[in-house]
Scaffold this motif. Structure first.
Motif, short mmCIF file in Angstrom:
data_model
loop_
_atom_site.label_atom_id
_atom_site.label_comp_id
_atom_site.label_asym_id
_atom_site.label_seq_id
_atom_site.Cartn_x
_atom_site.Cartn_y
_atom_site.Cartn_z
N ARG A 22 0.83 -1.21 0.00
CA ARG A 22 0.00 0.00 0.00
C ARG A 22 0.87 1.26 0.00
N ALA A 23 1.98 1.22 0.72
CA ALA A 23 2.90 2.36 0.73
C ALA A 23 3.44 2.61 -0.68
N LEU A 24 3.79 1.54 -1.39
CA LEU A 24 4.22 1.68 -2.78
C LEU A 24 3.11 2.26 -3.62
N LEU A 25 1.90 1.76 -3.44
CA LEU A 25 0.76 2.25 -4.21
C LEU A 25 0.55 3.74 -4.01
N GLU A 26 0.67 4.21 -2.77
CA GLU A 26 0.50 5.65 -2.50
C GLU A 26 1.53 6.49 -3.27
N ILE A 27 2.73 5.98 -3.38
CA ILE A 27 3.80 6.71 -4.06
C ILE A 27 3.56 6.79 -5.56
N VAL A 28 3.06 5.72 -6.17
CA VAL A 28 2.99 5.65 -7.63
C VAL A 28 1.60 5.92 -8.19
N GLU A 29 0.59 5.96 -7.34
CA GLU A 29 -0.79 6.12 -7.82
C GLU A 29 -0.95 7.38 -8.65
N GLY A 30 -1.45 7.19 -9.86
CA GLY A 30 -1.67 8.31 -10.77
C GLY A 30 -0.41 8.79 -11.46
N LYS A 31 0.74 8.16 -11.20
CA LYS A 31 2.01 8.61 -11.77
C LYS A 31 2.64 7.58 -12.70
N ASN A 32 2.42 6.31 -12.40
CA ASN A 32 3.04 5.25 -13.20
C ASN A 32 2.06 4.09 -13.23
N LEU A 33 1.42 3.90 -14.35
CA LEU A 33 0.37 2.89 -14.47
C LEU A 33 0.90 1.47 -14.20
N PHE A 34 2.07 1.15 -14.73
CA PHE A 34 2.63 -0.18 -14.51
C PHE A 34 2.83 -0.45 -13.02
N LEU A 35 3.49 0.47 -12.33
CA LEU A 35 3.75 0.28 -10.90
C LEU A 35 2.46 0.30 -10.09
N GLU A 36 1.51 1.12 -10.51
CA GLU A 36 0.23 1.18 -9.83
C GLU A 36 -0.51 -0.15 -9.94
N GLU A 37 -0.54 -0.71 -11.13
CA GLU A 37 -1.21 -2.00 -11.33
C GLU A 37 -0.49 -3.11 -10.58
N TYR A 38 0.83 -3.08 -10.61
CA TYR A 38 1.61 -4.06 -9.85
C TYR A 38 1.27 -3.99 -8.37
N ALA A 39 1.31 -2.79 -7.80
CA ALA A 39 1.04 -2.61 -6.37
C ALA A 39 -0.39 -3.03 -6.03
N ARG A 40 -1.35 -2.64 -6.84
CA ARG A 40 -2.75 -3.03 -6.59
C ARG A 40 -2.91 -4.55 -6.61
N GLY A 41 -2.31 -5.18 -7.60
CA GLY A 41 -2.39 -6.63 -7.70
C GLY A 41 -1.77 -7.33 -6.50
N MET A 42 -0.66 -6.80 -6.01
CA MET A 42 0.00 -7.40 -4.86
C MET A 42 -0.79 -7.16 -3.58
N VAL A 43 -1.40 -5.99 -3.45
CA VAL A 43 -2.27 -5.76 -2.29
C VAL A 43 -3.40 -6.78 -2.30
N ALA A 44 -4.01 -6.99 -3.45
CA ALA A 44 -5.10 -7.96 -3.56
C ALA A 44 -4.62 -9.36 -3.22
N THR A 45 -3.46 -9.75 -3.69
CA THR A 45 -2.90 -11.07 -3.40
C THR A 45 -2.67 -11.25 -1.91
N GLU A 46 -2.07 -10.24 -1.29
CA GLU A 46 -1.79 -10.33 0.15
C GLU A 46 -3.07 -10.29 0.98
N GLU A 47 -4.06 -9.53 0.52
CA GLU A 47 -5.35 -9.51 1.23
C GLU A 47 -6.02 -10.87 1.16
N GLU A 48 -5.86 -11.56 0.04
CA GLU A 48 -6.41 -12.90 -0.08
C GLU A 48 -5.71 -13.86 0.90
N HIS A 49 -4.39 -13.70 1.05
CA HIS A 49 -3.66 -14.53 2.01
C HIS A 49 -4.16 -14.28 3.43
N VAL A 50 -4.39 -13.03 3.77
CA VAL A 50 -4.90 -12.70 5.11
C VAL A 50 -6.27 -13.34 5.34
#
Length: 143
Positions: A104-132
């Motif tokens: 999420r910290a990564l997502l805050e940094i890149v949101e609206g600035k770098n689509l690739f990094l934003e999508e990567y961070a969002r996908g990883m947040v979703a993956t980790e939320e599923e693990h939780v």
């Protein structure tokens, strides 16, 4: 080579170190699991360790693609020293929550600035939320 987006690189370093700590943590848990449900728990934690390594490698690839340099260390691995199934599931839950925070910290940094990094961070947040969510379901039997 000039580092692109130094803030994102630092956030990726944190992710990298945390995911490598997950490799150590989950490998340890697979070795320490005991009891009548040991075999499926060992399989689960070995899979978690493998996935953490894959996540660390991906974060490292992205980081080096941005001109960054991964550290040769891992995040601290706190351990209670308790190895009952409930204990290691609770510790795993806490570790996955930290991973969500790092992504999420990564997502805050890149949101609206770098689509690739934003999508990567969002996908990883979703993956980790599923693990939780999975860990929460596993812990319910112990409450």
């Amino acid at each position: 080579m000039k580092v692109e987006n130094p803030e994102a690189v630092e956030a990726l370093k944190r992710v990298f170190e945390l995911e490598l700590a997950g490799v150590v943590r989950f490998t340890h848990y697979a070795l320490m699991a005991r009891g009548p449900y040991r075999l499926p728990i060992v399989e689960f934690f070995n899979a978690q360790a493998t996935e953490s390594l894959t996540h660390a490698q991906r974060a490292g690839e992205i980081m080096t693609g941005l001109g960054g340099h991964p550290n040769m260390r891992i995040a601290p691995v706190e351990e209670t020293g308790q190895h009952g199934i409930h204990d290691i599931l609770e510790e795993s839950y806490a570790h996955e929550r930290r991973a969500i925070d790092a992504y999420r910290a990564l997502l805050e940094i890149v949101e609206g600035k770098n689509l690739f990094l934003e999508e990567y961070a969002r996908g990883m947040v979703a993956t980790e939320e599923e693990h939780v969510m999975e860990l929460a379901k596993m812990v319910r039997d112990f409450e």
